[in-house]
Design a protein around this motif. Structure first.
Motif, mmCIF file in Angstrom:
data_model
loop_
_atom_site.group_PDB
_atom_site.id
_atom_site.type_symbol
_atom_site.label_atom_id
_atom_site.label_comp_id
_atom_site.label_asym_id
_atom_site.label_seq_id
_atom_site.Cartn_x
_atom_site.Cartn_y
_atom_site.Cartn_z
ATOM 1 N N PRO A 42 0.816 -1.226 0.000
ATOM 2 C CA PRO A 42 0.000 0.000 0.000
ATOM 3 C C PRO A 42 0.848 1.274 0.000
ATOM 4 N N GLU A 43 1.940 1.277 0.782
ATOM 5 C CA GLU A 43 2.829 2.445 0.789
ATOM 6 C C GLU A 43 3.506 2.611 -0.570
ATOM 7 N N ALA A 44 3.877 1.488 -1.182
ATOM 8 C CA ALA A 44 4.518 1.550 -2.493
ATOM 9 C C ALA A 44 3.584 2.171 -3.520
ATOM 10 N N LEU A 45 2.307 1.786 -3.477
ATOM 11 C CA LEU A 45 1.343 2.329 -4.438
ATOM 12 C C LEU A 45 1.179 3.836 -4.255
ATOM 13 N N GLU A 46 1.236 4.315 -3.018
ATOM 14 C CA GLU A 46 1.162 5.758 -2.777
ATOM 15 C C GLU A 46 2.354 6.479 -3.413
ATOM 16 N N CYS A 47 3.536 5.872 -3.320
ATOM 17 C CA CYS A 47 4.724 6.484 -3.923
ATOM 18 C C CYS A 47 4.624 6.509 -5.445
ATOM 19 N N HIS A 48 4.130 5.420 -6.042
ATOM 20 C CA HIS A 48 3.927 5.408 -7.490
ATOM 21 C C HIS A 48 2.966 6.522 -7.907
ATOM 22 N N ALA A 49 1.898 6.686 -7.150
ATOM 23 C CA ALA A 49 0.915 7.720 -7.475
ATOM 24 C C ALA A 49 1.552 9.105 -7.415
ATOM 25 N N ARG A 50 2.422 9.331 -6.427
ATOM 26 C CA ARG A 50 3.125 10.627 -6.338
ATOM 27 C C ARG A 50 4.010 10.847 -7.555
ATOM 28 N N ALA A 51 4.697 9.775 -7.990
ATOM 29 C CA ALA A 51 5.617 9.907 -9.124
ATOM 30 C C ALA A 51 4.880 10.329 -10.395
ATOM 31 N N VAL A 52 3.778 9.646 -10.725
ATOM 32 C CA VAL A 52 3.083 9.966 -11.973
ATOM 33 C C VAL A 52 2.300 11.270 -11.855
ATOM 34 N N ALA A 53 1.934 11.662 -10.635
ATOM 35 C CA ALA A 53 1.287 12.964 -10.463
ATOM 36 C C ALA A 53 2.278 14.089 -10.715
ATOM 37 N N LEU A 54 3.516 13.883 -10.280
ATOM 38 C CA LEU A 54 4.555 14.889 -10.515
ATOM 39 C C LEU A 54 4.927 14.993 -11.987
ATOM 40 N N LYS A 55 4.859 13.864 -12.694
ATOM 41 C CA LYS A 55 5.294 13.848 -14.093
ATOM 42 C C LYS A 55 4.367 12.923 -14.885
ATOM 43 N N PRO A 56 3.224 13.420 -15.329
ATOM 44 C CA PRO A 56 2.247 12.549 -16.005
ATOM 45 C C PRO A 56 2.737 11.941 -17.308
ATOM 46 N N ASP A 57 3.793 12.506 -17.896
ATOM 47 C CA ASP A 57 4.322 11.929 -19.142
ATOM 48 C C ASP A 57 5.498 10.991 -18.874
ATOM 49 N N TYR A 58 5.628 10.534 -17.635
ATOM 50 C CA TYR A 58 6.726 9.653 -17.216
ATOM 51 C C TYR A 58 6.338 8.203 -17.507
ATOM 52 N N ALA A 59 6.718 7.713 -18.669
ATOM 53 C CA ALA A 59 6.295 6.381 -19.116
ATOM 54 C C ALA A 59 6.765 5.296 -18.158
ATOM 55 N N ALA A 60 8.025 5.373 -17.718
ATOM 56 C CA ALA A 60 8.540 4.352 -16.804
ATOM 57 C C ALA A 60 7.766 4.352 -15.491
ATOM 58 N N CYS A 96 -2.679 1.656 -16.558
ATOM 59 C CA CYS A 96 -1.358 2.269 -16.365
ATOM 60 C C CYS A 96 -0.433 1.971 -17.542
ATOM 61 N N HIS A 97 -0.432 0.738 -17.997
ATOM 62 C CA HIS A 97 0.448 0.393 -19.114
ATOM 63 C C HIS A 97 0.015 1.102 -20.392
ATOM 64 N N GLN A 98 -1.291 1.309 -20.545
ATOM 65 C CA GLN A 98 -1.757 2.085 -21.698
ATOM 66 C C GLN A 98 -1.331 3.540 -21.565
ATOM 67 N N ARG A 99 -1.352 4.080 -20.337
ATOM 68 C CA ARG A 99 -0.870 5.450 -20.119
ATOM 69 C C ARG A 99 0.607 5.557 -20.458
ATOM 70 N N ALA A 150 2.143 8.014 -23.225
ATOM 71 C CA ALA A 150 3.223 8.960 -22.932
ATOM 72 C C ALA A 150 4.416 8.766 -23.855
ATOM 73 N N ASP A 151 4.695 7.506 -24.194
ATOM 74 C CA ASP A 151 5.839 7.211 -25.068
ATOM 75 C C ASP A 151 5.524 5.952 -25.870
ATOM 76 N N PRO A 152 5.000 6.108 -27.092
ATOM 77 C CA PRO A 152 4.638 4.934 -27.907
ATOM 78 C C PRO A 152 5.800 3.987 -28.168
ATOM 79 N N ALA A 153 7.029 4.465 -28.026
ATOM 80 C CA ALA A 153 8.199 3.611 -28.266
ATOM 81 C C ALA A 153 8.681 2.908 -27.001
ATOM 82 N N TYR A 154 7.967 3.095 -25.897
ATOM 83 C CA TYR A 154 8.408 2.506 -24.627
ATOM 84 C C TYR A 154 8.044 1.022 -24.605
ATOM 85 N N ALA A 155 9.035 0.178 -24.876
ATOM 86 C CA ALA A 155 8.790 -1.251 -25.079
ATOM 87 C C ALA A 155 8.263 -1.939 -23.824
#
Length: 638
Positions: free
Chosen positions: A125-143, A164-167, A171-176
């Motif tokens: 649960p804590e990990a998911l909160e950190c992931h949410a912070r990361a993509v909120a800070l940078k919505p075009d962050y494919a990784a 998420c994987h579609q996002r 964000a980056d169509p070339a992100y394999a």
């Protein structure tokens, strides 16, 4: 060297580094450090190169120096954390990542790496909160979206994971990697054919990812139109892709009778189906003959882990260890035999390590219903029913060791509820057929057989129970599939996975007859059904995965529930449903049937397992002892 010369040298080093010429970059960084040992950039980037080249201990030392040179650099602190993580020092890595975030709360990569650190400590649960912070800070962050999706899959939130994987792809169509994450989420939501297609898209872009190849192989086992020939060729291709290192000159004493150190590597040494079958063997192996080392390759530990730990001379948590560090750890422990319990099912694929020959004897067993494809994996433990002599040997790169009448030893949960009366005993009460297998195993053919059974047994119902069936989208997808294949949705009940084993087993109180899947049978679910007094109908097929049910039913003393064809499968189910008195009597006696059979003969199965391990060890010792005898004779005659 003048400051201008140092700057040019550093610029050249960075250019080589960016171009991937790591050896050249490192050499130039060292020259800068030799002339200017307090040059923060040179020290830090030297640490980055060391980390990229797998020299984690050296990287940690260099990056620690860099942090002391510039304590305000959040990036350097984060990189130091990554080196600590690579060394398996996860709590220290977490502390350093929190320090990096304190220095720069907008450092997206630090939030993402903190999420990984928390995940490996079973703090999802804590990990998911950190992931949410990361993509909120940078919505075009494919990784960031990709990593968020992986963690959501781990939490069972597969619909959100797919989003998420579609996002990430948006964000980056070339992100394999987004194709890889999407494939895993599809596999977890039981959409196996789509998963294989996504793995293929990913591997076309990243053909060297052995972990993705392994997941893809696992998914192929579920597809009924994939022949044993094709399955085998795909596994062999995996082995070729991984390659094999030369066999080391092991210095182990070639004494066939001495006490052996047996190491078991598994991600499932916790409350998991695999643990129900390995615990009886570990608990009953002769400690005078075998010293057990357990490598637990998962972040979750629980009461089952604690029980297993008590039977081990050494317990190691290996989930956060990179492959090279795990290899060093195992080699330092010097096991005589290493047993793989995961095959191509592991959360982190460890099979490439086995291609490097971790011990004189390597065995795969239990967790995966097929060959590994690795020539370096010497043996696969099985039985004569699941893998009959002859064609089965042709579909394995390992030597098949049929060590017991059945390859399994089942430990029923201690908190299993008592067997209930037959739910369909009362006149006029509809009979309920049930299947608690992974829905990915429910092939179109299986559904068609079930439709025929419901048609032949008036008013009967089908109860399916599995993780994910409580999700509205997943339920509707399954119901639409039932409609297309003639299974009446109004006679099907879908039940979500329950949290505790006793709750799960209590759902069998609603089931009169269990129906196995094909061509991928159940294992734990079959044993659980039998333990709860529920007979199981299974079809014996043309591969190991399709013959597990036959092996378990013969071990339970009920070969009469094994079908040889689809028509017989339907007929057996319908005939069993026609005699409720017989069903009630069977329900009352099935536990005793199991107790009398091989599945619950834990001491006997452990002895047979130990004998098989000893035979494999003797095979390794024989040529070495013969060579030593010949050398002694030549010396005597000289």
């Amino acid at each position: 060297m003048s400051p201008a010369q140092l700057q040019r040298l550093l610029q050249d080093a960075v250019a080589h580094h960016r171009a991937g010429r790591l050896d050249r970059a490192e050499a130039l960084y060292r020259r800068v450090c030799a002339s200017a040992p307090r040059n923060f950039d040179a020290v830090q980037l030297s640490g980055v190169v060391a980390l990229q080249q797998g020299r984690a201990a050296e990287a940690a030392e260099l990056l620690d120096r860099a942090c002391r040179l510039n304590p305000s650099s959040a990036v350097a602190v984060m990189r130091h954390a990554l080196a600590l993580s690579a060394l398996g020092r996860i709590p220290e890595a977490e502390n350093r990542l929190r320090e990096a975030i304190r220095l720069d709360g907008a450092l997206v990569e630090a939030w993402d790496n903190l999420a990984y650190s928390l995940k490996t400590q079973n703090r999802l649960p804590e990990a998911l909160e950190c992931h949410a912070r990361a993509v909120a800070l940078k919505p075009d962050y494919a990784a960031g979206w990709y990593n968020y999706g992986l963690s959501l899959s781990l939490a069972g939130r597969v619909t959100e994971a797919l989003e998420c994987h579609q996002r990430a792809l948006t964000a980056d169509p070339a992100y394999a990697k987004a194709h890889y994450g999407r494939a895993q989420a599809l596999q977890q939501s039981f959409r196996m054919r789509e998963a294989v297609e996504s793995y293929d898209r990913y591997l076309a872009l990243e053909p060297g990812n052995h972990e993705a190849r392994s997941y893809r192989l696992f998914a192929l086992n579920y597809l009924e139109d994939v022949t044993p020939d094709r399955l085998f060729s795909q596994h062999v291709a995996f082995g070729r892709a991984v390659g094999e290192t030369p066999v080391p000159d092991f210095a182990h004493e070639a004494d066939p009778a001495r006490r052996l150190r047996v190491a078991i590597l598994s991600p499932d040494l916790h409350t998991h189906s695999c643990a129900y079958f390995i615990e009886p063997l570990v608990a009953h192996l002769d400690p005078a003959a075998f010293e057990i080392y357990l490598y637990h390759d998962h972040f979750r530990e629980d009461d089952v882990s604690a029980r297993l730990r008590r039977h081990a001379a050494v317990w190691r948590s290996t989930v956060a260890l990179p492959g090279p560090i795990l290899e060093q750890t195992i080699r330092a422990d010097r096991p005589d035999i290493v047993i793989d319990l995961a095959g191509h099912t592991g959360m982190t694929n460890r099979l490439p390590l086995f291609a490097r020959h971790l011990a004189p004897v390597q065995v795969t067993y239990l967790g995966y219903p097929n060959t590994t494809g690795l020539p370096a994996m010497g043996y696969r433990f099985t039985d004569e029913i699941a893998d009959p002599a002859g064609d089965s040997d042709d579909f394995a790169t390992e030597k098949l060791v049929r060590f017991a009448p059945t390859a399994w030893a089942y430990r029923p949960p201690e908190d299993a509820p008592p067997v209930s009366p037959l739910p369909g005993a009362a006149p006029g009460t509809p009979l309920t057929f049930g299947c608690f297998n992974n829905p990915g195993k429910i092939s179109d053919s299986t559904l068609q057989w079930w439709a025929r059974i419901l048609q032949s047994v008036p008013a009967s119902r089908l109860l399916l129970k599995a993780r994910g069936l409580g999700d509205a989208g997943t339920r509707e997808r399954h119901l639409a599939r039932f409609d297309a294949l003639g299974l009446p949705r109004d006679r099907v009940d879908l039940v979500e996975r329950t949290a505790r084993a006793d709750q799960h087993l209590a759902v069998y109180h609603r089931v009169d007859i269990a129906l196995d899947t094909h061509p991928y049978n159940g294992t734990t679910t079959t044993c659980e059904a039998l333990w709860m007094g529920v007979p199981v109908i299974s079809l014996r097929g043309d591969r190991h995965a399709a013959r597990v049910g036959a092996s378990l039913l013969i071990a339970a003393g009920h070969p009469e529930w094994i079908a040889g064809s689809a028509d017989e499968y339907v007929r057996l189910a319908v005939n069993l449903a026609s005699d409720r008195g017989r069903l009630a009597a069977l329900r009352a006696g099935l536990r005793d049937d199991l107790r009398r059979g091989t599945l619950l003969d834990h001491a006997g199965q452990a002895a047979r397992f130990g004998d098989a391990l000893r035979a494999c060890w003797r095979d390794w010792c024989a040529p070495r002892r013969a060579g030593a005898t010949m050398h002694a004779a030549e010396t005597l005659c000289a």
